[in-house]
Design a protein around this motif. Structure first.
Motif, PDB file in Angstrom:
ATOM      1  N   ILE A   1      -2.816  -1.512  -3.017  1.00  0.00           N
ATOM      2  CA  ILE A   1      -3.727  -0.368  -2.961  1.00  0.00           C
ATOM      3  C   ILE A   1      -2.903   0.920  -3.064  1.00  0.00           C
ATOM      4  O   ILE A   1      -2.009   1.157  -2.253  1.00  0.00           O
TER       5      ILE A   1
ATOM      6  N   ALA B   1      -7.516   0.664   5.407  1.00  0.00           N
ATOM      7  CA  ALA B   1      -6.814  -0.320   4.571  1.00  0.00           C
ATOM      8  C   ALA B   1      -6.039  -1.302   5.448  1.00  0.00           C
ATOM      9  O   ALA B   1      -6.136  -2.526   5.277  1.00  0.00           O
TER      10      ALA B   1
ATOM     11  N   ILE C   1       0.836  -1.193   0.000  1.00  0.00           N
ATOM     12  CA  ILE C   1       0.000   0.000   0.000  1.00  0.00           C
ATOM     13  C   ILE C   1       0.873   1.245   0.000  1.00  0.00           C
ATOM     14  O   ILE C   1       1.974   1.243   0.545  1.00  0.00           O
TER      15      ILE C   1
END
Lengths: 370, 370
Positions: A341, A362, A311
């Motif tokens: 992500i 997240a 991420i």
């Protein structure tokens, strides 16, 4: 340097000697760490956090130290890294000046500061030191290893060197190898410190200290940790009030300059210059491709981990999201259930520290799914 | 500093005194320039080029100096800026050390170098000096004013201050106002120079010269002039051969570091530190919004020009393409036939100097359409 090791820090003695990847060894060295939550009877709920270059082990308030930590919004009861469920360990990097043994520590062989006699530090050495702490706490398999920034490198090294050490992994704004833009920035930061006459080949004192070099290095760091987009909205072209502005014709005039100056002032005497040089260089050297004949994707695919999240922030110029995409792709090629992500955080590389609204769900969502 | 003014440079004496926007004035000052091609009988084919911070007036080879210039691929017979058709003028910025009067020039009032006694330089002062050259050459209306980087600011200032001075405008990697990321970078470059003890409040000599500060400033410049994308492909993680690498434990190791070092070496003694400070600060100060009650779009819309092209590289982090988009939108709001093109050049802010394959057709196509 003004020493600043948080109260309540714990220490784990490393095996002595503790050999380094590139040669040399430490004797009687230790690693600073803190913990949150309770280790389960089967020791299956442990989460390790490995950090960026500058943080200490105090990620959040705990019983030993109720002061807020550097990741306070993310670590705690009911928070994304939920200490009601997880036993969380945060380790201060080997080579740092925040409690672990580093260039600013006393060399027991001489009774003097290591300085540049400290052995050449690699990311892998920090990973091995962190695993020593984990094992000493009775954990043989981590539920998750979470690494931010430089810690993203440390986490990948740890997973590579210790197959089976973790069931899952969250890589935040990290990378599998240093690329030339970030190498150039770090090289220039190190040059700023080394060019300061007071650095004196690493033999500075509190009285003769490379403050200018550290100020330059920190300002350049802060510029690359944030993003132009964020600053356009935050500072625009706003000038300082006349009583804050500098009389010097080339001194501070815009708010953004004052912001950088403030960051620099809060850093230069609170981080050891030689430790900075060693940790910075260890990032340039890091390259998972070394483990797979020069192929970084194959290096990532050698890592065995069940589930992974890579991420980052789309505005990150230092560890661009393409590098987190690569981590997810490479771990997936190795068999992991891996997700990438890229978040629309405006704050650049530092977003994981401040954009809790995006990073929290997240990270928390991933951990909840375990 | 090693003086380096190209042979064949011409000089135009400015009106004396020549007053500056922020106060102060110059006496007996001059501007360096060069020309290419032939001015038409009606003086209607003149194109003015105003430059970035560091270039001299020698944009391309000409009869006075056959050596290649800094924009050789773009300026010449049959080239995108076609000197068979256009009478091209390139002006060295006022405040520079490449022939025009600047802080490294002798102050006739004292017989000594101006240094920091040079008046505070604004982009507008450079624009007014350029117009003096244009008029002295018998041109009352330019066919086009082309500005690159800082020159993009100078061109906008010129169009604002002299309505009707040009029928068209090409703004390349420029901006209508400095934003905080670029201010931060330039502020840090200036700080690097000012922190060098040899800068000595602007009173350095060739023997005691702020070489370290200039090296830092230039390296930081080069980092922000290019792009991570380009460097990934160009340098990757390639290391120097062992005979090129540095014995210093924190010295040069990667090709990208050697590239920066080479750029720094070719710059530090060829550009005057005080001139650098003055020109750099003039960019921070530039803001077309000053002409329209703080509204930069309204400032742009006040400019009267028939046709305009604002163009840049999508990888530019110093003058991001959003700023060229803004220029096109603002000029269009003022009635211009204005177009924006964001090119996929990997070379960042410097792309206009090297990516002739993309910038050439865009610039050439615009000029052909006039």
């Amino acid at each position: 340097m003004t020493e600043f090791i948080p109260p309540g820090t714990r220490y784990h003695a490393l095996p002595s000697p503790f050999a380094f990847k590139r040669g040399g060894e430490l004797r009687d060295a230790h690693v600073a760490y803190e913990t949150w939550g309770t280790l389960a009877a089967d020791a299956g709920n442990a989460v390790l956090i490995v950090t960026g270059l500058s943080p200490d082990a105090h990620a959040a308030a705990n019983a030993d130290n109720p002061a807020a930590g550097w990741w306070e919004a993310m670590v705690g009861p009911g928070k994304p890294i939920d200490t009601d469920r997880w036993f969380v360990i945060c380790v201060n990097s080997l080579g740092s000046c925040k409690g672990s043994t580093g260039p600013a520590s006393i060399d027991p062989a001489t009774g003097e500061l290591y300085g540049l006699r400290f052995p050449e530090l690699s990311i892998e050495d920090g990973a091995r030191a962190a695993v020593e702490v984990v094992r000493a706490l009775g954990v043989t398999e981590l539920a998750c290893v979470i690494g931010n920034s430089m810690g993203g490198m440390t986490a990948l090294a740890l997973l590579m060197l210790y197959p089976g050490i973790a069931r899952s992994h969250i890589n935040i704004s990290g990378s599998a190898q240093a690329l030339p833009f970030s190498i150039a920035i770090r090289s220039l930061q190190r040059e700023a410190i080394r060019l300061d006459p007071q650095w004196n080949g690493g033999r500075y004192t509190d009285q003769a200290y490379p403050e200018s070099g550290m100020r330059m290095a920190r300002k350049l760091g802060v510029i690359t940790y944030r993003s132009a987009l964020e600053w356009d909205g935050r500072f625009g072209r706003v000038r300082l009030d006349s009583d804050q502005a500098d009389d010097d014709p080339f001194g501070l005039e815009f708010q953004v300059e004052s912001y950088l100056e403030g960051h620099a002032r809060r850093f230069v005497r609170f981080f050891d210059p030689n430790c900075y040089l060693y940790l910075s260089r260890s990032m340039d050297w890091f390259d998972l491709a070394e483990y797979a004949d020069g192929d970084v994707m194959a290096g990532l695919a050698r890592i065995q981990v069940g589930k992974a999240l890579a991420i980052g922030a789309n505005t990150d110029i230092l560890f661009p999201v393409q590098q987190q995409q690569q981590i997810a792709d490479g771990l997936r090629a190795g068999g992991a259930d891996a997700q990438f992500i890229g978040l629309d955080s405006p704050q650049g590389h530092d977003a994981f520290l401040v954009d809790v609204a995006r990073f929290g769900p997240a990270v928390g969502g991933f951990l909840s799914s375990l």
